[in-house]
Design a protein around this motif. Structure first.
Motif, PDB file in Angstrom:
ATOM      1  N   ILE A 147       0.842  -1.197   0.000  1.00  0.00           N
ATOM      2  CA  ILE A 147       0.000   0.000   0.000  1.00  0.00           C
ATOM      3  C   ILE A 147       0.875   1.244   0.000  1.00  0.00           C
ATOM      4  O   ILE A 147       1.972   1.243   0.570  1.00  0.00           O
ATOM      5  N   LYS A 148       0.412   2.284  -0.654  1.00  0.00           N
ATOM      6  CA  LYS A 148       1.042   3.603  -0.576  1.00  0.00           C
ATOM      7  C   LYS A 148       0.152   4.483   0.288  1.00  0.00           C
ATOM      8  O   LYS A 148      -1.037   4.627   0.038  1.00  0.00           O
ATOM      9  N   ILE A 149       0.755   5.081   1.320  1.00  0.00           N
ATOM     10  CA  ILE A 149       0.015   5.940   2.245  1.00  0.00           C
ATOM     11  C   ILE A 149       0.443   7.375   2.021  1.00  0.00           C
ATOM     12  O   ILE A 149       1.603   7.657   1.725  1.00  0.00           O
ATOM     13  N   SER A 150      -0.503   8.286   2.151  1.00  0.00           N
ATOM     14  CA  SER A 150      -0.223   9.699   1.911  1.00  0.00           C
ATOM     15  C   SER A 150      -1.000  10.551   2.895  1.00  0.00           C
ATOM     16  O   SER A 150      -2.056  10.142   3.410  1.00  0.00           O
ATOM     17  N   GLU A 151      -0.484  11.759   3.179  1.00  0.00           N
ATOM     18  CA  GLU A 151      -1.240  12.735   3.956  1.00  0.00           C
ATOM     19  C   GLU A 151      -2.518  13.113   3.213  1.00  0.00           C
ATOM     20  O   GLU A 151      -3.523  13.477   3.816  1.00  0.00           O
ATOM     21  N   ASN A 152      -2.453  13.035   1.879  1.00  0.00           N
ATOM     22  CA  ASN A 152      -3.625  13.267   1.034  1.00  0.00           C
ATOM     23  C   ASN A 152      -4.387  11.951   0.929  1.00  0.00           C
ATOM     24  O   ASN A 152      -3.932  11.010   0.284  1.00  0.00           O
ATOM     25  N   VAL A 153      -5.550  11.899   1.572  1.00  0.00           N
ATOM     26  CA  VAL A 153      -6.309  10.641   1.639  1.00  0.00           C
ATOM     27  C   VAL A 153      -6.603  10.083   0.249  1.00  0.00           C
ATOM     28  O   VAL A 153      -6.598   8.868   0.029  1.00  0.00           O
ATOM     29  N   GLY A 154      -6.838  10.973  -0.723  1.00  0.00           N
ATOM     30  CA  GLY A 154      -7.155  10.525  -2.074  1.00  0.00           C
ATOM     31  C   GLY A 154      -6.020   9.793  -2.750  1.00  0.00           C
ATOM     32  O   GLY A 154      -6.238   9.122  -3.766  1.00  0.00           O
ATOM     33  N   LYS A 155      -4.802   9.913  -2.210  1.00  0.00           N
ATOM     34  CA  LYS A 155      -3.644   9.252  -2.818  1.00  0.00           C
ATOM     35  C   LYS A 155      -3.305   7.915  -2.162  1.00  0.00           C
ATOM     36  O   LYS A 155      -2.352   7.252  -2.559  1.00  0.00           O
ATOM     37  N   ILE A 156      -4.072   7.507  -1.158  1.00  0.00           N
ATOM     38  CA  ILE A 156      -3.867   6.188  -0.565  1.00  0.00           C
ATOM     39  C   ILE A 156      -4.360   5.131  -1.547  1.00  0.00           C
ATOM     40  O   ILE A 156      -5.459   5.238  -2.083  1.00  0.00           O
ATOM     41  N   THR A 157      -3.546   4.124  -1.804  1.00  0.00           N
ATOM     42  CA  THR A 157      -3.878   3.139  -2.834  1.00  0.00           C
ATOM     43  C   THR A 157      -4.666   1.969  -2.255  1.00  0.00           C
ATOM     44  O   THR A 157      -4.687   1.741  -1.039  1.00  0.00           O
ATOM     45  N   ASN A 158      -5.304   1.215  -3.144  1.00  0.00           N
ATOM     46  CA  ASN A 158      -5.967  -0.038  -2.778  1.00  0.00           C
ATOM     47  C   ASN A 158      -4.980  -1.176  -3.010  1.00  0.00           C
ATOM     48  O   ASN A 158      -4.550  -1.394  -4.148  1.00  0.00           O
TER      49      ASN A 158
END
Length: 483
Positions: free
Chosen positions: A351-362
């Protein structure tokens, strides 16, 4: 070296870091590590309700031709960054992995995989740039074209944008994508030659200016092309001379031959007013069958407004605002690692995690289903699950509202269809490519399965794209583990 179209090896059309990472994977023994990458996008252009997937045929052609020439290897050696062992590996490079994709013309939604790659790390990493280039560009233009076509409400739409396109491929493949999205044809001749996108056109103002009078120009064109006489009537004065001279030419050349099919084109002025007046003048002269076409910086909103104002238009020629998707010229597709395999072949989700929730991957290797109501034939929702799950459409299914996960919806009496299909297996093409006409027909039929609320241009209904409970638990577990 001067690069020409014939000399270009598209394998080298990659971001340089894909090669440096490949060299690193090679040095650290990761070159054969099996990886899973997804191509997906985060936002629909123009704040629309859906996008149209396109570009798969070019991806297939690219994958089949993956190779490094001796000239390519020599260039890479000159950069003094790559090991000789890695350069030797590239000499015999080819794609040996698997690819799944949604067929071209499929309506698609944010955060669902349009294409999934399973391949050794170096191979999967190297193809990132071209896959995104092909899918981002053509999906963008197909999406814009479909909006324009829907605004035209059944009237003919032609793509007229080659001269304003961003490069030759932008014009050629843009015309292909516009056809997939629903356009009836193009002004781009080579797109007809290569892909069978019907090319056509009328005349430029220069034709009218080349003759001593507008009437002579119109008469000559009717004589040269009696079965395709479409006259550009706004070179001088549309109502005072353009339309009267066109009617005179039609009367003098076409009527004696029994030809009733003809047309005029307007490229300037108040289109709503001029087309209403033109229709009245043509009808009164007995040319009710004469079609009226318009061009000049059109888009879906201008077309919609013209029709609301009672414009009498049979055909729209749409150029720069379509071929460049001027209102939002970036599709925004990304290519992200979703899983890797360990030495035993177990799939390990990433998974890629980001401060920008929309950029968190499935994460994980996934399946994508579309659920259709049996009573309406309409698409209800899309359902993303882990690769080893299946949807039992004989049972009710609970899905979550994408905008408010505390709201649920029970889906029943539906048919589930898996959207991704196999394209390559073990590097071998296993997909039978449809014709462009078949893709276009499929696209229009699939768009028709969407509810009108999803197809609105302004504030469209947000379509459900839900994760299975198993996939959500895996994602949430990885979020907690890496927080």
């Amino acid at each position: 070296m001067t690069a020409t179209k014939d000399k270009l090896n598209l394998t080298m059309l990659c971001d340089f870091y894909e090669l440096t990472m490949g060299n690193g994977y090679f040095q650290y023994g990761l070159k054969d590590r099996i990886t899973y990458f997804d191509v997906f996008f985060r936002n629909v252009p123009d704040n629309g309700g859906f996008a149209i997937a396109a570009g798969l045929e070019q991806v297939i052609e690219y994958i089949q031709d993956l190779h490094f020439s001796e000239e390519d290897v020599a260039y890479l050696r000159s950069r003094q960054l790559f090991s000789e062992e890695f350069l030797d590996y590239l000499r015999n490079f080819r794609f040996t992995g698997d690819i799944w994709a949604v067929p071209e013309g499929t309506p698609v939604f944010p955060r669902e995989p349009l294409l999934t790659v399973r391949a050794p790390a170096i191979q999967a990493q190297l193809i990132e740039t071209y896959l995104l280039l092909a899918i981002n560009h053509q999906s963008l233009i197909a999406t814009k074209a479909n909006r324009v076509v829907r605004a035209a409400e059944g009237r003919t739409v032609l793509e007229f944008g080659s001269r304003r396109a961003q490069g030759a491929d932008g014009a050629i493949l843009g015309a292909r994508a516009a056809y997939i999205g629903g356009c009836n044809g193009t002004a781009c001749t080579i797109s007809d030659q290569l892909y069978g996108v019907h090319a056509g056109g009328t005349m430029a103002h220069a034709w009218v200016q080349m003759f001593d009078s507008q009437y002579e120009a119109f008469r000559a064109y009717c004589e040269a092309y009696p079965n395709n006489a479409i006259l550009l009537v706004d070179t001088y004065n549309t109502l005072k001379s353009g339309i009267p001279d066109a009617i005179r030419a039609f009367n003098d050349v076409l009527r004696p031959r029994g030809i009733t099919e003809c047309g005029i084109r307007l490229d300037s002025g108040d289109m709503a007013y001029l087309t209403r007046k033109a229709r009245k003048m043509l009808d009164e002269a007995g040319w009710q069958s004469c079609k009226i076409s318009v061009s000049n910086s059109l888009d879906e909103y201008l077309i919609q407004d013209l029709l609301r104002q009672g414009a009498q238009i049979d055909l729209f020629g749409v150029g720069e605002r379509l071929i460049t998707a001027r209102s939002e010229p970036v599709f925004g597709g990304v290519y992200k690692l979703a899983a890797v395999e360990d030495e035993a072949g177990n799939i390990i989700p990433k998974i890629k995690i980001s401060e920008n929730v929309g950029k968190i991957t499935n994460p994980h290797f996934k399946k994508l289903y579309r659920l259709y109501g049996n009573d309406t034939g309409k698409a209800i929702a899309d359902y993303l699950c882990v690769h080893d799950e299946t949807v039992d459409d004989t049972k009710n299914l609970r899905i979550f509202d994408p905008e408010a996960t505390w709201k649920t919806k029970d889906v029943y009496n539906f048919t589930a269809r898996e959207l991704q299909v196999p394209i390559f297996r073990g590097g071998r093409l296993v997909y039978e490519k449809p014709s462009l006409d078949q893709i276009r027909t499929y696209c229009l039929a699939q768009v028709d399965t969407l509810w009108d609320e999803v197809k609105r241009f302004d504030n469209p209904h947000t379509y459900y794209v839900d994760l299975s409970q198993k996939l959500w638990d895996i994602k949430y577990g990885l979020l907690k583990q890496n927080s």
